[in-house]
Design a protein around this motif. Sequence first.
Motif, PDB file in Angstrom:
ATOM      1  N   ASP A   1      45.549  39.852  33.882  1.00  0.00           N
ATOM      2  CA  ASP A   1      44.235  40.495  33.835  1.00  0.00           C
ATOM      3  C   ASP A   1      44.383  42.006  33.968  1.00  0.00           C
ATOM      4  O   ASP A   1      44.969  42.489  34.943  1.00  0.00           O
ATOM      5  CB  ASP A   1      43.362  39.961  34.968  1.00  0.00           C
ATOM      6  CG  ASP A   1      41.915  40.416  34.870  1.00  0.00           C
ATOM      7  OD1 ASP A   1      41.655  41.454  34.237  1.00  0.00           O
ATOM      8  OD2 ASP A   1      41.046  39.738  35.452  1.00  0.00           O
ATOM      9  N   PRO A   2      43.879  42.769  33.027  1.00  0.00           N
ATOM     10  CA  PRO A   2      43.980  44.236  33.115  1.00  0.00           C
ATOM     11  C   PRO A   2      43.391  44.797  34.403  1.00  0.00           C
ATOM     12  O   PRO A   2      43.801  45.873  34.859  1.00  0.00           O
ATOM     13  CB  PRO A   2      43.187  44.716  31.892  1.00  0.00           C
ATOM     14  CG  PRO A   2      43.221  43.574  30.933  1.00  0.00           C
ATOM     15  CD  PRO A   2      43.204  42.341  31.779  1.00  0.00           C
ATOM     16  N   ALA A   3      42.448  44.075  35.009  1.00  0.00           N
ATOM     17  CA  ALA A   3      41.805  44.573  36.226  1.00  0.00           C
ATOM     18  C   ALA A   3      42.697  44.438  37.454  1.00  0.00           C
ATOM     19  O   ALA A   3      42.503  45.153  38.441  1.00  0.00           O
ATOM     20  CB  ALA A   3      40.486  43.840  36.461  1.00  0.00           C
ATOM     21  N   THR A   4      43.666  43.527  37.426  1.00  0.00           N
ATOM     22  CA  THR A   4      44.485  43.281  38.617  1.00  0.00           C
ATOM     23  C   THR A   4      45.988  43.418  38.388  1.00  0.00           C
ATOM     24  O   THR A   4      46.742  43.519  39.352  1.00  0.00           O
ATOM     25  CB  THR A   4      44.215  41.868  39.165  1.00  0.00           C
ATOM     26  OG1 THR A   4      44.467  40.901  38.131  1.00  0.00           O
ATOM     27  CG2 THR A   4      42.778  41.738  39.644  1.00  0.00           C
ATOM     28  N   ARG A   5      46.443  43.399  37.133  1.00  0.00           N
ATOM     29  CA  ARG A   5      47.883  43.442  36.895  1.00  0.00           C
ATOM     30  C   ARG A   5      48.475  44.750  37.393  1.00  0.00           C
ATOM     31  O   ARG A   5      47.798  45.776  37.468  1.00  0.00           O
ATOM     32  CB  ARG A   5      48.184  43.222  35.420  1.00  0.00           C
ATOM     33  CG  ARG A   5      47.741  44.339  34.495  1.00  0.00           C
ATOM     34  CD  ARG A   5      47.914  43.938  33.035  1.00  0.00           C
ATOM     35  NE  ARG A   5      47.472  44.976  32.125  1.00  0.00           N
ATOM     36  CZ  ARG A   5      47.141  44.745  30.861  1.00  0.00           C
ATOM     37  NH1 ARG A   5      47.217  43.518  30.365  1.00  0.00           N
ATOM     38  NH2 ARG A   5      46.747  45.747  30.095  1.00  0.00           N
TER      39      ARG A   5
ATOM     40  N   ALA B   1      38.591  25.710  36.561  1.00  0.00           N
ATOM     41  CA  ALA B   1      37.357  26.263  37.126  1.00  0.00           C
ATOM     42  C   ALA B   1      37.113  27.702  36.697  1.00  0.00           C
ATOM     43  O   ALA B   1      36.116  28.308  37.103  1.00  0.00           O
ATOM     44  CB  ALA B   1      37.411  26.184  38.649  1.00  0.00           C
ATOM     45  N   GLY B   2      38.009  28.258  35.888  1.00  0.00           N
ATOM     46  CA  GLY B   2      37.870  29.644  35.462  1.00  0.00           C
ATOM     47  C   GLY B   2      38.080  30.630  36.589  1.00  0.00           C
ATOM     48  O   GLY B   2      37.495  31.727  36.595  1.00  0.00           O
ATOM     49  N   LEU B   3      38.948  30.267  37.548  1.00  0.00           N
ATOM     50  CA  LEU B   3      39.200  31.113  38.718  1.00  0.00           C
ATOM     51  C   LEU B   3      40.582  31.755  38.623  1.00  0.00           C
ATOM     52  O   LEU B   3      41.485  31.214  37.976  1.00  0.00           O
ATOM     53  CB  LEU B   3      39.131  30.271  39.997  1.00  0.00           C
ATOM     54  CG  LEU B   3      37.800  29.598  40.309  1.00  0.00           C
ATOM     55  CD1 LEU B   3      37.942  28.693  41.526  1.00  0.00           C
ATOM     56  CD2 LEU B   3      36.715  30.638  40.530  1.00  0.00           C
ATOM     57  N   PRO B   4      40.771  32.895  39.261  1.00  0.00           N
ATOM     58  CA  PRO B   4      42.111  33.474  39.308  1.00  0.00           C
ATOM     59  C   PRO B   4      43.049  32.568  40.094  1.00  0.00           C
ATOM     60  O   PRO B   4      42.637  31.954  41.092  1.00  0.00           O
ATOM     61  CB  PRO B   4      41.894  34.816  40.028  1.00  0.00           C
ATOM     62  CG  PRO B   4      40.603  34.667  40.760  1.00  0.00           C
ATOM     63  CD  PRO B   4      39.771  33.727  39.952  1.00  0.00           C
ATOM     64  N   GLY B   5      44.280  32.456  39.628  1.00  0.00           N
ATOM     65  CA  GLY B   5      45.263  31.595  40.288  1.00  0.00           C
ATOM     66  C   GLY B   5      46.556  32.344  40.541  1.00  0.00           C
ATOM     67  O   GLY B   5      46.664  33.551  40.320  1.00  0.00           O
TER      68      GLY B   5
END
Length: 328
Positions: free
Chosen positions: A9-13, A183-187
């Motif tokens: 994810d560009p927001a967290t990588r 669930a479409g959640l970050p893992g």
Amino acid sequence: MRYRTIGKDPATRREVSVLSLGAMLFGTITDEATSFAILDRFVEAGGTFIDTSNNYAYWVNGTQGGESEELLGRWRRSRGAGDELTIATKLGGRPLAPSATMALDVEGLSAKSIRESSERSRERLGMEKLDLLYAHTQITSVPTQEIVESFAELVTEGAVGLLGASNHYAWRVAEARSLAAAAGLPGYEVLQYHHSYLRQRTDFPSRRSPDGQEGVLSGDHLSYLRSDPELALVAYSPLLGGAYVRDDKPLGSEFDHSGTPVRLAALRQVVKETGATANQVVLSWLIGSEIPAIPLVGASSVAQLDESLAAVDLELTAEQRERLDAAY
């Protein structure tokens, strides 16, 4: 220094150095002045990836841990360090009471523990947002769904960036990641295990893991990592506590099998050809492996760190890598 990107994810990588510095003994066995000097040298050399845990190092002085995070917090504030560094920490294995031996009664991974422990880690580190947070233990009766949702909440709230798992069986990692994806959640995006050039036996029982496999990177883990190249692997204790280069640090019984002398012979051959130390060859091998690992190295002096840093620039030939890989 060289770098690689962890996370999708560009927001967290994050872009991190291919070598990570372990701060486990900072603030306990390694005094503050020496710890600061090692951290300063790491950053000066371009290092950006630092590792700790909320239970480091409880066994040294019979505490619940937190000394390493507290020291890193003091160092960060004194140096004005910010988002240019990626600091990873862990939760789940903090003793419920002070302990000087392996603690079996630990905080675990309930929703309450995950939230409260992550808040305390942010306070100790002086960070509004944890760059990378690992689930440090798999000793839990908590449903995996609860663990997945609790970690994801922290990401959604902006309290945590990346998520990871350390010392979990491959099937537990796969289960958690599948639930998160459904669930479409970050893992979990980063896995941390004990991994080095020499292979360990996995049939030694321990107090925590009767089958002897807790913490050891297994064939199942490697297959799982191979199936998903976007997962990042961090390899802790890659230098086996000095056993590759010091006669006073013998290998443990977990390396007592027929493959060890064969791999040591191949390693010594490459050491002779390169003029590097065995430690440097091992680190270079890990960084450039088919499944590349980010070695997590400890250091009790700047000189020790400098030896590890030099491994980043060591380029093994394809033939040398093939020979190291083929040794059984």
